[in-house]
Design a protein around this motif. Structure first.
Motif, PDB file in Angstrom:
ATOM      1  N   ALA A  35      81.728 -29.585  -0.368  1.00  0.00           N
ATOM      2  CA  ALA A  35      80.610 -29.465   0.558  1.00  0.00           C
ATOM      3  C   ALA A  35      80.267 -30.778   1.246  1.00  0.00           C
ATOM      4  O   ALA A  35      79.615 -30.790   2.279  1.00  0.00           O
ATOM      5  N   GLY A  36      80.707 -31.891   0.702  1.00  0.00           N
ATOM      6  CA  GLY A  36      80.380 -33.165   1.316  1.00  0.00           C
ATOM      7  C   GLY A  36      80.888 -34.330   0.490  1.00  0.00           C
ATOM      8  O   GLY A  36      81.517 -34.161  -0.561  1.00  0.00           O
ATOM      9  N   ILE A  37      80.592 -35.545   0.970  1.00  0.00           N
ATOM     10  CA  ILE A  37      81.025 -36.768   0.300  1.00  0.00           C
ATOM     11  C   ILE A  37      79.880 -37.765   0.318  1.00  0.00           C
ATOM     12  O   ILE A  37      79.162 -37.888   1.317  1.00  0.00           O
ATOM     13  N   GLU A  52      75.138 -39.918   2.470  1.00  0.00           N
ATOM     14  CA  GLU A  52      75.549 -38.578   2.072  1.00  0.00           C
ATOM     15  C   GLU A  52      75.928 -37.797   3.326  1.00  0.00           C
ATOM     16  O   GLU A  52      75.123 -37.658   4.250  1.00  0.00           O
ATOM     17  N   VAL A  53      77.156 -37.323   3.342  1.00  0.00           N
ATOM     18  CA  VAL A  53      77.668 -36.564   4.478  1.00  0.00           C
ATOM     19  C   VAL A  53      77.894 -35.130   4.017  1.00  0.00           C
ATOM     20  O   VAL A  53      78.739 -34.877   3.151  1.00  0.00           O
ATOM     21  N   ILE A  54      77.134 -34.201   4.575  1.00  0.00           N
ATOM     22  CA  ILE A  54      77.164 -32.806   4.149  1.00  0.00           C
ATOM     23  C   ILE A  54      77.757 -31.943   5.251  1.00  0.00           C
ATOM     24  O   ILE A  54      77.384 -32.070   6.420  1.00  0.00           O
ATOM     25  N   LYS A  55      78.689 -31.065   4.866  1.00  0.00           N
ATOM     26  CA  LYS A  55      79.311 -30.177   5.848  1.00  0.00           C
ATOM     27  C   LYS A  55      78.334 -29.064   6.232  1.00  0.00           C
ATOM     28  O   LYS A  55      78.292 -28.005   5.628  1.00  0.00           O
ATOM     29  N   GLN A  70      75.793 -33.165   8.600  1.00  0.00           N
ATOM     30  CA  GLN A  70      74.496 -33.805   8.476  1.00  0.00           C
ATOM     31  C   GLN A  70      74.669 -35.089   7.665  1.00  0.00           C
ATOM     32  O   GLN A  70      75.427 -35.119   6.692  1.00  0.00           O
ATOM     33  N   VAL A  71      73.958 -36.135   8.062  1.00  0.00           N
ATOM     34  CA  VAL A  71      74.110 -37.453   7.430  1.00  0.00           C
ATOM     35  C   VAL A  71      72.752 -37.961   6.969  1.00  0.00           C
ATOM     36  O   VAL A  71      71.769 -37.907   7.711  1.00  0.00           O
ATOM     37  N   LYS A  72      72.705 -38.436   5.728  1.00  0.00           N
ATOM     38  CA  LYS A  72      71.504 -39.049   5.175  1.00  0.00           C
ATOM     39  C   LYS A  72      71.845 -40.469   4.739  1.00  0.00           C
ATOM     40  O   LYS A  72      72.834 -40.695   4.041  1.00  0.00           O
ATOM     41  N   VAL A  73      71.023 -41.444   5.155  1.00  0.00           N
ATOM     42  CA  VAL A  73      71.277 -42.852   4.844  1.00  0.00           C
ATOM     43  C   VAL A  73      70.073 -43.434   4.115  1.00  0.00           C
ATOM     44  O   VAL A  73      68.940 -43.326   4.589  1.00  0.00           O
ATOM     45  N   GLY A  92      76.776 -36.419  12.398  1.00  0.00           N
ATOM     46  CA  GLY A  92      78.005 -37.195  12.493  1.00  0.00           C
ATOM     47  C   GLY A  92      79.248 -36.340  12.406  1.00  0.00           C
ATOM     48  O   GLY A  92      79.189 -35.109  12.292  1.00  0.00           O
ATOM     49  N   GLU A  93      80.384 -37.023  12.474  1.00  0.00           N
ATOM     50  CA  GLU A  93      81.675 -36.375  12.358  1.00  0.00           C
ATOM     51  C   GLU A  93      82.696 -37.376  11.833  1.00  0.00           C
ATOM     52  O   GLU A  93      82.469 -38.588  11.871  1.00  0.00           O
TER      53      GLU A  93
END
Length: 211
Positions: A35-37, A52-55, A70-73, A92-93
């Motif tokens: 689901a993400g990294i 956190e990068v979520i698909k 979606q990106v959380k920093v 992001g992508e």
């Protein structure tokens, strides 16, 4: 704000901090399997970042564009103000490896050589990375659909389209290929002149060659 991630660095910049921070100690961890990294970074001064990068589709109302992630920093700055629970969010992508952006010839599919019925229609896959588009042809009908990237994983859209010409000796293969790829996730890797697609269990299903 903007954040760029490579295998060895995480670079964060903002309007208030155009010079930014460069984190060189980078670690990765999966989030809910595929689901993400998550990316963890630290610099020589002890500053830390977590990304956190979520698909999941993310709508950018400024650019009027929908991004695939979606990106959380979250930042922890020594002697400065942490973002803490007030982390910043954005879209992001993943940037495609430039080697993808070409025509690839099918060397084998599920361990077997694909028959060439027409010398003018060789079995190929062509990736158009700017549009996240795949054009495939196993020797007769065109097969087209979208995909998204997450590092070396490729997520194919379930909505692939195929032309409907009659192709004796190839129709079953084309249908099987379309069924295998549409809506599924694969891991890809480069091996010399080859591009290898494997399922999530590591089984190599598609071997392509650039020559």
């Amino acid at each position: 704000w903007n954040i760029d991630i490579t295998d060895s660095t995480i670079t964060y910049k903002s309007v208030l901090n155009p010079v930014g921070y460069v984190f060189t100690e980078v670690k990765k961890e999966p989030i809910m399997d595929i689901a993400g990294i998550g990316y963890l970074g630290r610099d020589i001064y002890g500053n830390k970042v977590r990304v956190e990068v979520i698909k999941k589709d993310c709508r950018d109302t400024v650019l009027e564009k929908t991004w695939p992630f979606q990106v959380k920093v979250s930042l922890e700055i020594v002697g400065g103000k942490d973002l803490g629970e007030s982390a910043i969010y954005g879209c992001g992508e993943f940037i495609a490896d430039p080697r993808l952006n070409q025509t690839w010839y099918v060397e084998s599919y599920k361990g077997k050589t694909v028959p060439v019925i027409n010398a003018e229609k060789l079995p190929i896959l062509k990736f158009i990375t700017e549009k996240r588009m795949l054009h495939a042809n196993m020797g007769c009908n065109g097969i087209t659909g979208q995909y998204e990237l997450m590092e070396n994983r490729m997520y194919f859209s379930p909505n692939f389209m195929m032309t409907e010409m009659y192709c004796e000796g190839l129709m079953e293969l084309e249908q099987d290929f379309s069924k295998m790829i549409a809506g599924n996730t694969f891991v890809y890797q480069f091996r010399g002149d080859q591009l290898i697609f494997s399922d999530l269990n590591g089984e190599e299903l598609l071997i392509l060659n650039s020559k």
